[in-house]
Design a protein around this motif. Structure first.
Motif, PDB file in Angstrom:
ATOM      1  N   ASN A 115      37.910  22.029 -28.315  1.00  0.00           N
ATOM      2  CA  ASN A 115      38.547  22.563 -29.525  1.00  0.00           C
ATOM      3  C   ASN A 115      37.510  23.287 -30.398  1.00  0.00           C
ATOM      4  O   ASN A 115      37.001  22.747 -31.369  1.00  0.00           O
ATOM      5  N   GLU A 116      37.209  24.532 -30.012  1.00  0.00           N
ATOM      6  CA  GLU A 116      36.310  25.367 -30.799  1.00  0.00           C
ATOM      7  C   GLU A 116      36.462  26.816 -30.374  1.00  0.00           C
ATOM      8  O   GLU A 116      37.149  27.124 -29.400  1.00  0.00           O
ATOM      9  N   SER A 117      35.819  27.704 -31.092  1.00  0.00           N
ATOM     10  CA  SER A 117      35.839  29.114 -30.730  1.00  0.00           C
ATOM     11  C   SER A 117      34.950  29.346 -29.517  1.00  0.00           C
ATOM     12  O   SER A 117      33.856  28.777 -29.430  1.00  0.00           O
ATOM     13  N   ILE A 118      35.396  30.200 -28.621  1.00  0.00           N
ATOM     14  CA  ILE A 118      34.572  30.545 -27.463  1.00  0.00           C
ATOM     15  C   ILE A 118      33.247  31.158 -27.927  1.00  0.00           C
ATOM     16  O   ILE A 118      32.210  31.013 -27.269  1.00  0.00           O
ATOM     17  N   LEU A 119      33.248  31.813 -29.075  1.00  0.00           N
ATOM     18  CA  LEU A 119      32.034  32.469 -29.565  1.00  0.00           C
ATOM     19  C   LEU A 119      30.966  31.465 -29.976  1.00  0.00           C
ATOM     20  O   LEU A 119      29.781  31.786 -30.015  1.00  0.00           O
ATOM     21  N   ASP A 120      31.397  30.228 -30.284  1.00  0.00           N
ATOM     22  CA  ASP A 120      30.453  29.171 -30.676  1.00  0.00           C
ATOM     23  C   ASP A 120      30.185  28.174 -29.556  1.00  0.00           C
ATOM     24  O   ASP A 120      29.365  27.270 -29.707  1.00  0.00           O
ATOM     25  N   ALA A 121      30.888  28.323 -28.438  1.00  0.00           N
ATOM     26  CA  ALA A 121      30.846  27.314 -27.383  1.00  0.00           C
ATOM     27  C   ALA A 121      29.514  27.285 -26.642  1.00  0.00           C
ATOM     28  O   ALA A 121      28.875  28.322 -26.426  1.00  0.00           O
ATOM     29  N   GLU A 122      29.120  26.081 -26.263  1.00  0.00           N
ATOM     30  CA  GLU A 122      27.975  25.908 -25.371  1.00  0.00           C
ATOM     31  C   GLU A 122      28.455  26.098 -23.935  1.00  0.00           C
ATOM     32  O   GLU A 122      29.665  26.118 -23.669  1.00  0.00           O
ATOM     33  N   LEU A 123      27.523  26.220 -23.014  1.00  0.00           N
ATOM     34  CA  LEU A 123      27.921  26.332 -21.607  1.00  0.00           C
ATOM     35  C   LEU A 123      28.809  25.152 -21.221  1.00  0.00           C
ATOM     36  O   LEU A 123      28.415  23.993 -21.427  1.00  0.00           O
ATOM     37  N   PRO A 124      29.998  25.409 -20.676  1.00  0.00           N
ATOM     38  CA  PRO A 124      30.941  24.323 -20.401  1.00  0.00           C
ATOM     39  C   PRO A 124      30.657  23.556 -19.112  1.00  0.00           C
ATOM     40  O   PRO A 124      31.152  22.446 -18.915  1.00  0.00           O
ATOM     41  N   PHE A 125      29.898  24.156 -18.228  1.00  0.00           N
ATOM     42  CA  PHE A 125      29.586  23.535 -16.933  1.00  0.00           C
ATOM     43  C   PHE A 125      28.102  23.706 -16.620  1.00  0.00           C
ATOM     44  O   PHE A 125      27.456  24.623 -17.122  1.00  0.00           O
ATOM     45  N   GLU A 126      27.600  22.855 -15.760  1.00  0.00           N
ATOM     46  CA  GLU A 126      26.306  23.122 -15.128  1.00  0.00           C
ATOM     47  C   GLU A 126      26.582  23.989 -13.906  1.00  0.00           C
ATOM     48  O   GLU A 126      27.582  23.829 -13.229  1.00  0.00           O
ATOM     49  N   GLY A 127      25.705  24.905 -13.631  1.00  0.00           N
ATOM     50  CA  GLY A 127      25.893  25.751 -12.455  1.00  0.00           C
ATOM     51  C   GLY A 127      26.880  26.873 -12.707  1.00  0.00           C
ATOM     52  O   GLY A 127      27.190  27.230 -13.843  1.00  0.00           O
TER      53      GLY A 127
END
Length: 250
Positions: A82-94
């Motif tokens: 639940n956040e903006s994609i512009l503020d998101a950290e990498l969602p996965f490793e690899g």
């Protein structure tokens, strides 16, 4: 149900055939990591959740939509950020793949986020305002070719897949829409540095009607500026031309 928020640029896709077509445009294999940007009411989410043996996550800024999605699609619980994609950290490793009906008011910024993540995102499928999709996909020599075209095509192959009629949405947007696919190049453009490359491309296109010798004067020495390429305008240069020039900058 849920409400539409104009402030977030929300236009929800309601045509089921088009939803399936967008999902089918993203190649996936067993074990694939997939991130959806802006699932909204879940139009394409429900088809993504049906893909077998993938690791799925979605990023959604609107809390109301997160609650709705979790109630409507129990399989998505624990997979929503639940956040903006512009503020998101990498969602996965690899490595992972990206897909979405991108909010049109931030779609260009999402493309710059993709460039930040390019070492991790090998394929992306997105729906954009048609004008933006055309700009990303345009080749040199066209009036639509510009900063976004060059910066994206330096790292990704762009395919303009199909257009989406306004009546496929609720509410119908006042602009045309189109879907493109980006596939990371095995050999990206040979640039001297991303910072210099951006400065070069932006400076060239900021005065796109002028011969390059004028806007680019501060970036090159006098001898280099005698090269005939500087008598051209920005839209006449290929991505490879810009990349080669980046190595000659002061």
């Amino acid at each position: 149900m849920y409400t539409l928020k104009k402030s977030l640029g929300q236009h929800f896709l309601t045509d089921e055939n088009m939803c399936r077509r967008i999902v089918e445009s993203l190649p996936v294999v067993e074990g694939q990591q997939v991130l959806e940007v802006g699932p909204g009411g879940g139009a394409i989410t429900k088809y993504l959740l049906q893909l077998p043996d993938i690791h799925f996550k979605a990023v959604e800024l609107d809390r109301e939509k997160v609650v709705y999605l979790e109630k409507t699609f129990p399989a998505i619980r624990g997979k929503l950020v639940n956040e903006s994609i512009l503020d998101a950290e990498l969602p996965f490793e690899g490595q992972f793949r990206l897909i979405g009906n991108f909010p049109y008011n931030i779609s260009t910024q999402i493309m710059f986020k993709l460039l930040e993540w390019r070492d991790h995102v090998d394929v992306a499928v997105g729906m954009f305002q048609k004008e933006v999709a055309v700009r990303i996909a345009s080749a040199h020599g066209s009036k639509e070719y510009g900063i976004l075209s060059v910066l994206i095509q330096a790292f990704y192959k762009v395919e303009y897949l199909f257009e989406v009629h306004e009546n496929c949405f609720n509410p119908p947007p006042k602009v045309k829409s189109a879907v493109i696919r980006l596939t990371r190049l095995e050999q990206p453009a040979d640039i001297v540095s991303e910072r210099k490359f951006k400065v070069l491309v932006k400076t060239a296109f900021n005065q796109r009607r002028k011969q390059l010798r004028n806007p680019l004067k501060p970036l090159f020495d006098k001898e280099t500026l005698q090269d005939p390429i500087f008598t051209k305008r920005a839209e006449e240069l290929t991505v490879a031309d810009f990349a080669a020039l980046s190595h000659k900058m002061i």
